[in-house]
Scaffold this active site. Structure first.
Site, mmCIF file in Angstrom:
data_model
loop_
_atom_site.group_PDB
_atom_site.id
_atom_site.type_symbol
_atom_site.label_atom_id
_atom_site.label_comp_id
_atom_site.label_asym_id
_atom_site.label_seq_id
_atom_site.Cartn_x
_atom_site.Cartn_y
_atom_site.Cartn_z
ATOM 1 N N ASP A 269 0.869 -1.163 0.000
ATOM 2 C CA ASP A 269 0.000 0.000 0.000
ATOM 3 C C ASP A 269 0.914 1.223 0.000
ATOM 4 O O ASP A 269 2.101 1.131 0.340
ATOM 5 C CB ASP A 269 -0.961 -0.008 1.190
ATOM 6 C CG ASP A 269 -2.163 0.913 0.942
ATOM 7 O OD1 ASP A 269 -2.078 1.753 0.023
ATOM 8 O OD2 ASP A 269 -3.174 0.805 1.655
HETATM 9 C C1 BGC Z 1 -4.973 3.343 0.038
HETATM 10 C C2 BGC Z 1 -5.106 2.372 -1.104
HETATM 11 C C3 BGC Z 1 -4.923 3.097 -2.410
HETATM 12 C C4 BGC Z 1 -3.562 3.770 -2.409
HETATM 13 C C5 BGC Z 1 -3.253 4.538 -3.663
HETATM 14 C C6 BGC Z 1 -3.691 4.152 -0.059
HETATM 15 O O1 BGC Z 1 -3.682 5.172 0.888
HETATM 16 O O2 BGC Z 1 -5.006 2.653 1.256
HETATM 17 O O3 BGC Z 1 -6.354 1.733 -1.059
HETATM 18 O O4 BGC Z 1 -5.064 2.213 -3.466
HETATM 19 O O5 BGC Z 1 -3.527 4.702 -1.327
HETATM 20 O O6 BGC Z 1 -4.044 5.650 -3.778
#
Ligand code: BGC
Length: 748
Positions: A269
């Site tokens: 993530d």
């Molecule tokens: C979120 C993800 C997301 C990623 C990219 C993160 O903060 O938890 O779900 O895909 O950011 O935007």
């Protein structure tokens, strides 16, 4: 070779064979020959790459991309959020908008709404459509679906997930993944795993027993990987067994890549990587988003300072690690590219098409849940109603902007007031009063709704205006609930309570007193408390419905569409009726000298209806609940046999008749109860469902096949799934508390 073939033979050659022949003729390198087996192509590409080229591939080069190998023509990997539409382009190193003018998308309903359709065809349509949009925008990876389980109704991100039940979530996740990937775009299932609250999401360490882990929290990921063949998975921010989930030996190496045989890519993530050694060893393949703006550390290029960049290269050069793990990571990334950007046969995609808006509308209409309808308030009798009062901020507020990374820039969004005005034009007067002020903002990361919702009047004045309008109208449609601002349904924060915010309870009470024909439409991705439930004759759960929200709600309210959505999670009366809040930890306990919050899932398996069943708690509205404008009667359920051997299956059939006046769809639910077992088990568990559409008077037969997997539990000592011989009951139900039939069979 071609010379000796006739035309028919030539045409019957597969495209792959043709390309293979062409490739051979042009002496293309093996990795570019798409007639050759994938693993051979992967090995060939790998063998041509330098150490630096390989390490470059395992970390980001921009906010949403990681490098390919330009020298070899191996494409970059481009990701996009996910999971409700394609995220607008951001700057190379920033979350801020790139201000492109070609990147507006179709906003599909939130995944809670998709789950509420209880229709796997809708999940496939959703996946296929959003995949087409991702493909058109040239993305390799769509960051979705989200399949975390709704453990607490306070979780700010429940709206991006598919409810409380592992079976329902699994069945919906598989076709979504297949639909996306049919476009040559990888689905990236997230967030693996146990990311069930936003509060302290970077510092929560989940402590859960293996039974709950395997039976509740992992099945949807497993189904997405083993049945949906997902090509990508995202590690989560939180910790499990004291290790961050983005580089977690147990989850990534032992379970995902070991037990499940996952051959795709694990991405972190964004900002979820914290340690070079663990990132090398514990299953992470691509590191994304380590510094928020990608540049705040490092003198030359911050991406070179990522945990898996220079520090990794240094360790290899110093001989501290060999390239075994690096080669494995790169093989996986190459596989991903061969399945996506390097697949010459993948379709071209399309974006914001009439077909996609139509798909969004169908999913929205099927997911809307009619929670209560007494006294025939709904559907609105358009032949009689002359003046309709629409009240509440959520009747006018655009909901596709906000909520965190799933925020969208959509080509259009119809809000409820607009949808109703369009539908009732020439039929009834539709008057509006705001009633309350929630969040007048309309901006996320530089995307603005363009709505001006500023309001300077007092709460009392707004309520007085709304009540006066309610009194002089034939019926009142109140649109309230939550929204996508922090501490509502929003990433990075949780809700602070189960109750409705902004004084809505008092307003609803006043409206109920002013006009008996009151319909409350709750817009949210979470259950909310309804202390006024007995005063309000009709209640609709309206979710976040995307681009076509207003039209879909107007269609259900007026009866153009007969509601057929069912709740994917329990609406508890109070927070204490939820296992996580009564037996488990929430939000967790901070360790004395460390910024780590231990979250004990003491409630174990007993999540959602499993908890209510065990403690005989009456929910406000049960899991699986939803009404229709028609009625369905269930006939006698029959089993194909009453005894089955271990690897046998048994078929259950039940006739269902539409005994009302209009066509409609019923969701027939199958719950299995293990009458006696060595280990404690929930009273019952969902193991099948089918949505059947019937004309008035029509009878359809619904058939379920019950196999060992429906009877098994996870034996945490033996570390395997076990179906124990003995008596089982199959419960045919219209919701978790509306059981229509019980039949018994024996596993030998
Ligand atoms: C979120 C993800 C997301 C990623 C990219 C993160 O903060 O938890 O779900 O895909 O950011 O935007």
């Amino acid at each position: 070779m071609f010379r000796f073939m006739n035309l028919k033979q030539t045409l019957s050659l597969s495209a792959a064979a043709l390309f293979s022949v062409a490739a051979a003729a042009q002496r293309l390198p093996l990795y570019l020959d798409d007639g050759a087996p994938m693993e051979q192509r992967v090995e060939d590409a790998l063998s041509r790459m330098t150490l630096e080229e390989k390490t470059a591939m395992v970390h980001a080069q921009s906010k949403f991309s990681s490098p390919g190998v330009a020298r070899l023509g191996i494409p970059e990997v481009w990701c996009t959020d996910g999971p409700h539409g394609i995220r607008p382009e951001v700057l190379w190193d920033e979350w801020e908008q790139a201000a492109w003018s070609n990147d507006s998308c179709t906003a599909f309903p939130a995944l809670t709404c998709l789950a509420a359709t209880w229709n796997t065809d809708m999940a496939r349509l959703y996946g296929k459509s959003i995949g087409e949009e991702a493909r058109y925008r040239n993305k390799s990876v769509l960051l979705g679906p989200g399949v975390n389980i709704c453990r607490t109704p306070l979780n700010g991100r429940n709206f991006e997930y598919m409810g409380e039940d592992p079976y329902l979530t699994s069945r919906m996740a598989v076709p979504y993944v297949e639909g996306v990937q049919s476009n040559g775009v990888a689905a990236c299932v997230k967030h693996f795993a146990l990311n069930d609250q936003e509060m302290n999401r970077f510092t929560s360490n989940v402590i859960v027993d293996d039974r709950a882990l395997y039976e509740i929290y992992l099945p949807a990921f497993k189904a997405a990987v083993q049945e949906g063949h997902a090509w990508c998975i995202m590690g989560s921010y939180n910790l499990y067994k004291d290790q961050h989930c983005c580089h977690n030996q147990y989850l990534l190496n032992d379970i995902l890549k070991g037990e499940w045989g996952f051959d795709g890519v694990v991405v972190s993530d964004w900002g979820g990587t914290h340690d070079t050694g663990e990132a090398i060893q514990n299953g992470l393949d691509i590191e994304y988003g380590t510094w928020t703006n990608g540049l705040s550390s490092g003198t030359r290029n911050a991406y070179d300072s990522y945990y898996l960049t220079q520090p990794y290269l240094d360790r290899i050069k110093k001989g501290e690690v060999d390239t075994t793990q690096l080669d494995d990571k790169v093989r996986r990334i190459l596989r991903l590219s061969l399945r996506t950007t390097m697949d010459r046969r993948r379709p071209f995609g399309s974006i914001a098409t009439p077909e996609h808006f139509e798909a969004a509308r169908r999913i929205a209409e099927e997911g809307i849940v009619l929670l209560k309808n007494s006294g025939g308030v709904l559907p609105l009798d358009v032949s009689k109603v002359k003046k309709v009062a629409v009240i509440g901020e959520n009747a006018v507020k655009m909901m596709t902007v906000g909520g965190g990374s799933s925020s969208l820039k959509t080509r259009h969004e119809t809000v409820p007031l607009e949808g109703l005005r369009k539908r009732l034009e020439g039929v009834a007067e539709v008057a509006y009063a705001r009633g309350y002020v929630g969040d007048a903002g309309g901006e996320y990361d530089g995307v603005v709704t363009g709505q001006d919702l500023a309001e300077s009047r007092t709460a009392e004045a707004l309520m007085a205006e709304a009540v006066a309008l309610a009194r002089e109208s034939d019926c009142v449609l109140f649109f309230g609930g939550l929204n996508k601002s922090p501490h509502q349904d929003c990433e990075d924060t949780d809700r602070t309570g189960l109750e409705l915010p902004y004084g809505q309870d008092a307003l609803i009470g006043a409206l109920a007193a002013a006009n008996p024909n009151l319909v409350v439409v709750n817009i949210s991705g979470n259950p909310v408390a309804m202390p006024w439930v007995d005063q309000v004759p009709a209640i609709i759960q309206g979710w976040y419905l995307g681009s076509e929200a207003g039209d879909a709600l107007a269609a259900v309210i007026t009866g153009d569409v007969n509601p057929s959505g069912r709740l994917p999670f329990t609406f508890p009366v109070r927070l204490e009726d939820v296992g996580a809040h009564s037996a488990g930890d929430y939000p967790g306990r901070k360790r004395q000298d460390e910024d780590i919050w231990d979250v004990h899932y003491n409630e174990g398996l007993y999540v959602g209806y499993r908890w209510s069943d065990r403690h005989d708690i009456k929910p406000l509205f049960p899991f699986g609940h939803g009404l229709s404008y028609t009625r369905f009667d269930y006939g006698t359920a029959t089993l194909s046999k009453s005894e089955l051997a271990e690897d046998d299956t048994v078929t259950l059939s039940v006739p269902v008749t539409n005994t009302g006046q209009v066509a409609g769809a019923e969701v027939v639910q199958l719950y299995i109860r293990d009458v006696k077992s060595a280990l404690p088990r929930p009273v019952k568990e969902l193991k099948g469902f089918q949505k059947v559409t019937l004309a008035p008077g029509e009878t359809g037969t619904v058939t379920f096949t019950i196999d060992k997997s429906a009877l098994s539990y996870f034996d945490d000592v033996a570390h395997k799934w076990v179906a124990e011989p003995g008596k089982f009951e199959a419960w045919v139900a219209a919701s978790a508390t509306d059981i229509r039939q019980k039949v018994t069979f024996t596993l030998k």
